[in-house]
Design an enzyme around this catalytic site. Sequence first.
Site, PDB file in Angstrom:
ATOM      1  N   TYR A 143       0.859  -1.186   0.000  1.00  0.00           N
ATOM      2  CA  TYR A 143       0.000   0.000   0.000  1.00  0.00           C
ATOM      3  C   TYR A 143       0.894   1.234   0.000  1.00  0.00           C
ATOM      4  O   TYR A 143       1.854   1.314   0.767  1.00  0.00           O
ATOM      5  CB  TYR A 143      -0.885  -0.006   1.251  1.00  0.00           C
ATOM      6  CG  TYR A 143      -1.786   1.194   1.382  1.00  0.00           C
ATOM      7  CD1 TYR A 143      -2.798   1.440   0.455  1.00  0.00           C
ATOM      8  CD2 TYR A 143      -1.641   2.095   2.449  1.00  0.00           C
ATOM      9  CE1 TYR A 143      -3.642   2.545   0.591  1.00  0.00           C
ATOM     10  CE2 TYR A 143      -2.489   3.189   2.593  1.00  0.00           C
ATOM     11  CZ  TYR A 143      -3.482   3.406   1.657  1.00  0.00           C
ATOM     12  OH  TYR A 143      -4.319   4.494   1.802  1.00  0.00           O
ATOM     13  N   ASP A 238       9.074   2.665  -0.069  1.00  0.00           N
ATOM     14  CA  ASP A 238       8.030   3.289   0.740  1.00  0.00           C
ATOM     15  C   ASP A 238       8.227   2.804   2.167  1.00  0.00           C
ATOM     16  O   ASP A 238       7.896   1.676   2.510  1.00  0.00           O
ATOM     17  CB  ASP A 238       6.641   2.914   0.209  1.00  0.00           C
ATOM     18  CG  ASP A 238       5.533   3.574   1.015  1.00  0.00           C
ATOM     19  OD1 ASP A 238       5.824   4.117   2.105  1.00  0.00           O
ATOM     20  OD2 ASP A 238       4.378   3.549   0.556  1.00  0.00           O
ATOM     21  N   LYS A 266       4.223   8.260   9.301  1.00  0.00           N
ATOM     22  CA  LYS A 266       3.944   7.616  10.581  1.00  0.00           C
ATOM     23  C   LYS A 266       4.925   8.018  11.706  1.00  0.00           C
ATOM     24  O   LYS A 266       4.727   9.069  12.296  1.00  0.00           O
ATOM     25  CB  LYS A 266       3.811   6.112  10.390  1.00  0.00           C
ATOM     26  CG  LYS A 266       2.623   5.829   9.444  1.00  0.00           C
ATOM     27  CD  LYS A 266       2.142   4.403   9.358  1.00  0.00           C
ATOM     28  CE  LYS A 266       0.819   4.327   8.622  1.00  0.00           C
ATOM     29  NZ  LYS A 266       0.817   3.716   7.318  1.00  0.00           N
TER      30      LYS A 266
HETATM   31  C1  LIG Z   1       0.223   4.247   6.015  1.00  0.00           C
HETATM   32  C2  LIG Z   1       0.954   4.062   4.749  1.00  0.00           C
HETATM   33  C3  LIG Z   1       0.832   4.967   3.681  1.00  0.00           C
HETATM   34  C4  LIG Z   1      -0.164   6.083   3.684  1.00  0.00           C
HETATM   35  O1  LIG Z   1       0.085   7.012   4.687  1.00  0.00           O
HETATM   36  P1  LIG Z   1      -1.117   7.986   5.159  1.00  0.00           P
HETATM   37  O2  LIG Z   1      -0.458   8.904   6.138  1.00  0.00           O
HETATM   38  O3  LIG Z   1      -2.160   7.093   5.752  1.00  0.00           O
HETATM   39  O4  LIG Z   1      -1.609   8.682   3.956  1.00  0.00           O
HETATM   40  C5  LIG Z   1       1.656   4.808   2.588  1.00  0.00           C
HETATM   41  N1  LIG Z   1       2.532   3.786   2.512  1.00  0.00           N
HETATM   42  C6  LIG Z   1       2.654   2.894   3.508  1.00  0.00           C
HETATM   43  C7  LIG Z   1       3.669   1.816   3.390  1.00  0.00           C
HETATM   44  C8  LIG Z   1       1.859   2.981   4.643  1.00  0.00           C
HETATM   45  O5  LIG Z   1       1.972   2.059   5.595  1.00  0.00           O
END
Ligand SMILES: *Cc1c(COP(=O)(O)O)cnc(C)c1O
Length: 426
Positions: A143, A238, A266
């Site tokens: 994601y 990511d 995060k």
């Molecule tokens: C949480 C997450 C996102 C999205 O971040 P948001 O702050 O919720 O928009 C993107 N990539 C990864 C790997 C994530 O865990």
Amino acid sequence: MTDQNDLLFERARAVIPGGVNSPVRAFKAVGGTPRFIQRAQGAYFWDANDKRYIDYIGSWGPMILGHGHPAVVEAVQKAVLEGFSYGAPTEREIELAEAILALVPSMEMVRLVSSGTEAAMSALRLARGATGRKTIVKFEGCYHGHADALLVKAGSGLATFGNPTSAGVPPEVVQHTLVLEYNNLQQLEEAFALHGKDIACLMIEAIAGNMNFVRATPEFAKRCRELCTQHGALLIFDEVMTGFRVGLHGAQGVLGITPDLTVLGKVIGGGMPLAAFGGPRAIMEQLAPLGPVYQAGTLSGNPVATACGLATLKEISKPGFYEALAKKTRTLVDGLKAAAAAEGQPFNADSEGGMFGFFLMNELPQNYATVMTTDNAQFNALFHGLLDRGVYIAPALYEAGFVSAAHSEDDIAATIAAARDIFSKR
Ligand SMILES: *Cc1c(COP(=O)(O)O)cnc(C)c1O
């Protein structure tokens, strides 16, 4: 007694779609009423009935220090008194940028934004702008936020590209997104052989936390790096979830691989809306106002969020922080495995730093399709059993779990005992 969570959920559903501001919070996968949280401290939060839970989601990763860490609270309180937002640069943004660059050696420059979605979307645009190419490669089960081009699942073959996974995303918008199977080396080779000269970037969660917890094998991660280099594509890690979570230097530190661009979120906000993306100077200087790739944000580098992030980074940089966190997380994972084995239940689990995943099967899955073979009913029974016993894990079997520095040995032991109790009744 009236269930206050039920009452709040009813009220919420009247004014907010599904009663929640992010879908997984709705408990749709596991059934039941979402818990409305009123406060949190350390490793715990309390719902609207004042029931206490040991918190293993930690706001989906950011709360690595636990809730309400005194040093972070103090930094935020101080920042708030100085103003919420200026729309003009601040010294604290430089400090946070410097702190991030010092910890992630692959990054020479960084831009701060407000969410992981925004950071990943911007990194993608930058990769396309910097390479002058269109095609992006991603993996099923990873994601990267909800930008249109990333809401896509695999098409019927390598030549056909992806299909949108959300209404409102025209097929044209994902026609340059190639979705491959995680850890499938042969498919990776074929994709680059077929499309290499058009690939702007390959984006990956090198330790995936959005299909529960699945590691890229070292060979797979290495091959991603080699193929990108060979074909002039950018490798984007990511690390919104893994950054400062699996270790002080993220998944790239764990795997020993240097990506071109890194996406963070995060933990770097410590619970405030803050995210970032960065990489080599030559690429980052393609961004506006220096270069032709546009990117902007009214609240980017927000002074309260940066104060929270800086205070958090300071705490996690202290010697021994990750050793202690990793040990605690391993104790949890090993204890859960032992409890399942003692009760004859199929189970396996893995962890890195303060992030973990467990599976109601004997093998650790290597890709999304295998994760999704999990017995839903069994997972839901475990989820609700734990919830009843005051343990809050992610309300979906495809999410990872998070341990914080505030979790005590007693919290971990109580969690393992609760799980064993549930296993014993199967
Ligand atoms: C949480 C997450 C996102 C999205 O971040 P948001 O702050 O919720 O928009 C993107 N990539 C990864 C790997 C994530 O865990």
